[in-house]
Motif scaffolding. Structure first.
Motif, PDB file in Angstrom:
ATOM      1  N   SER A 168      -0.249  -5.718  -6.619  1.00 41.74           N
ATOM      2  CA  SER A 168      -0.957  -5.811  -5.338  1.00 41.74           C
ATOM      3  C   SER A 168      -0.722  -7.138  -4.629  1.00 41.74           C
ATOM      4  O   SER A 168      -1.038  -7.259  -3.437  1.00 41.74           O
ATOM      5  N   THR A 177       0.823  -1.206   0.000  1.00 45.44           N
ATOM      6  CA  THR A 177       0.000   0.000   0.000  1.00 45.44           C
ATOM      7  C   THR A 177       0.860   1.259   0.000  1.00 45.44           C
ATOM      8  O   THR A 177       0.486   2.278  -0.581  1.00 45.44           O
ATOM      9  N   GLU A 186      -6.591  -1.603  -4.075  1.00 44.01           N
ATOM     10  CA  GLU A 186      -5.530  -2.189  -3.245  1.00 44.01           C
ATOM     11  C   GLU A 186      -6.035  -2.426  -1.828  1.00 44.01           C
ATOM     12  O   GLU A 186      -5.776  -3.480  -1.226  1.00 44.01           O
TER      13      GLU A 186
END
Length: 624
Positions: free
Chosen positions: A617, A240, A364
């Protein structure tokens, strides 16, 4: 503007606008067709055309019927190696660097070439990117990360979501190669969207190559201090963190473009001085006001306030000395409150682009929540899938409303709507594909595919029908005419097919190269283990259908069958639209890309970027 992002400006469309001739930024979407030997006929190019009737003479001219586009190659023999290279270079330039109508039209005319450039090419680029071999190192035995005293489970990653890190990777390779390519693709996406809007986001004095190089350098070098300080190094192990930094990198062009427009006073009054003849028909002739708010231009003649004219004077006119500048402050104050429509359109454009960039940050976060709560039963799986479906469609609808499709509707750009529709459709599809890697029984694949295919076959004819359009019009949800509305529906169905094909092709390619390739341990999410069992799901103890394991074979074969079902459902939906309403989905799409050649390279860049998001991701970051 550099030739790499060339834009052929069209004429001002005011006075000749129709619902079926979409905008290209501030200009019509049919620029300089005569340059390619095509006579522009707006009534033919962007109507609710169908296969036999809608493409017209202009379509035939663009798609190789006497356009003269190959005249430059007449002296190049197929046996001449230099001629072949020159022809290949010219074709690449006409398709990707400076897209031209005849070249793009030929590329999308046949199904196999259209499938190659719109599905195979973006998938190959994304799969090649994730297959680049990482330098890998064994994990330390003490389960301690750089002496900080905590293990991988305390870094915020919970198994069996992403899977525990199996190896350490080289930070510098990740930063300069893997993440570098990811950031460059993101910047290219933003740049090509600005290109379609027909606006340069970079300063003219610096130029595009220098400006984008500076931003790319900043995006690469800024994370280095975070990694070098042990107190902040833990941040680099979170996906992230890198996604949010890319979001900021993509926002830099918006900030720069906004600052340039403010500096040039694009938000205030007129930007160019009027001629003496033009000023006769404006108030500036009588008030002495200049054409800009800051008063940089000197008045061309002394101010003659209208209120100071004395009709009783014996001859000529007289001026009241104290009234010479009486109205000037009031007039300037009124003009300062006036915001040009072009600047308002730019604000709407920036809003749409910001929402689109936020979508992949939300994606995400959604992936993190889903992966941290594995395993799921069928009910949970359907809930996660369709909660994301609703979120993406709401964002897509909001951006579509902002962009509009008719002149005067906020941005009012059909090609921008085309690109953003592709972006959101593929964003939804990529996360659904990643979900397939954790479906635990054939029944879960079947139920999800029944829902997906049924929605397409049932909703596509329903939404394109006249009663449905009438309801939308009555509710003030849609203000388009029926032909324009049906064209948008056909466009959306074609884009959905592209998103399904390219996302599934990338998914299948990625699980193959990551399962058998050298990066298997870097992507433990795709590192299937034969016979790997799952933990019980709730009080039942097993997922629906009794399946108690997922593996590479189940995912590969079930996904392939799902892909075949999607292709079949798309074919059925198109046949229904053709026989029921004479709407040719493929023909409309070929016309769009043939007349708007910039859609091809921009669409490919957008697809590569979104596909990279899917893979980025799920990579597991633990640096050596």
């Amino acid at each position: 503007m550099p030739s790499f992002f060339a834009f052929q400006q069209g004429s001002d469309p005011r006075g000749a606008t129709t619902d079926s001739s979409p905008l290209l930024g501030r200009f019509r979407a049919v620029p300089n067709a005569q340059r390619f030997g095509v006579r522009t006929q707006r009534s033919v190019l962007f109507t609710n055309s169908t296969a036999g009737r809608g493409l017209g003479r202009a379509y035939g001219a663009i798609f190789g019927n006497g356009d003269g586009s190959d005249s430059e190659d007449g002296d190049l023999s197929d046996d001449d190696e230099e001629g072949i290279i020159r022809r290949w270079a010219r074709t690449s330039r006409d398709l990707w660097l400076e897209p031209k109508q005849p070249a793009v039209a030929r590329a999308v005319d046949k199904w196999w070439s259209r499938w190659a450039v719109l599905a195979a090419l973006p998938a190959a680029l994304a799969v090649t990117w994730c297959a680049l071999p990482f330098p890998q190192y064994d994990l330390p035995d003490d389960n301690d990360i750089d002496g900080l005293g905590f293990g991988s489970n305390e870094l915020g990653h919970k198994t069996p979501g992403h899977g525990e890190a199996r190896v350490e990777i080289n930070f510098w390779f990740f930063l300069f190669v893997y993440y570098g390519f990811y950031n460059i693709t993101a910047l290219m996406w933003v740049t090509k969207v600005f290109n379609i809007y027909s606006l340069n986001w970079w300063p003219q004095s610096l130029g595009f190559p220098f400006t984008v190089s500076v931003i790319a350098a900043i995006s690469i070098t800024a994370p280095i201090p975070v990694y070098c300080f042990p107190e902040s190094r833990w941040l680099t192990n979170h996906n992230t963190t890198w996604i949010c930094w890319t979001f900021f990198t993509m926002a830099m062009p918006l900030i720069i473009a906004f600052a340039i427009l403010l500096n040039h006073e694009r938000h205030l009054g007129l930007r160019q001085s009027l001629s003496e003849t033009q000023r006769i028909f404006t108030s500036s002739w009588w008030t002495g006001d200049t054409d800009t708010i800051s008063g940089r231009d000197r008045p061309r003649r002394p101010p003659i306030p209208q209120a100071a004219f004395d009709p009783d004077a014996p001859s000529g006119f007289s001026l009241a000395p104290d009234a010479t500048h009486r109205d000037r402050p009031r007039n300037l104050a009124m003009r300062k409150r006036w915001i040009p429509a072009s600047f308002v359109r730019f604000i709407w454009f920036c809003t749409a682009l910001f929402i689109a960039m936020m979508a992949y940050v939300l994606g995400e976060a959604y992936a993190e929540v889903y992966l941290r709560t594995l395993p799921h039963n069928t009910i949970h799986t359907i809930f996660y899938v369709y909660s994301w479906v609703v979120t993406v469609h709401l964002l897509d609808g909001l951006v579509g409303w902002i962009l509009g499709g008719n002149e005067g509707e906020r941005v009012g750009s059909y090609p921008l709507g085309w690109i953003f529709k592709l972006y959101f459709s593929l964003t939804y599809q990529t996360y659904v594909r990643a979900l397939y890697a954790r479906l635990r029984s054939p029944e879960q694949f079947i139920y999800l595919q029944i829902l997906s295919s049924s929605f397409l076959i049932i909703l596509a004819p329903l939404t394109i029908s006249k009663p449905f359009h009438y309801i939308l019009t009555v509710l003030s949800i849609n203000g388009q005419t029926l032909p324009a509305y049906r064209k948008f529906c056909a466009r959306n169905i074609f884009i959905r097919g592209i998103a399904e094909n390219v996302s599934m092709l990338t998914f299948l390619g990625s699980i193959l190269v990551l399962h058998y390739g050298s990066n298997k341990d870097v992507y433990p999410y795709f590192a299937f283990e034969q016979g790997e069992t799952t933990r019980p799901v709730g009080p039942v103890g097993s997922p629906m259908g009794g399946g108690d394991q997922y593996n590479f074979s189940l995912t590969l074969y079930a996904s392939t069958i799902t892909w075949a079902c999607e292709i079949t459902a798309g074919w059925i939906a198109r046949r229904i639209l053709w026989y029921g309403w004479k709407v040719d989905v493929t023909g409309e799409a070929k016309t769009d890309m043939g007349m708007l050649p910039e859609l091809l390279p921009t669409g490919v860049v957008v697809m590569v970027h979104v596909l990279q998001n899917m893979l980025f991701s799920i990579v597991r970051l633990r640096f050596h």
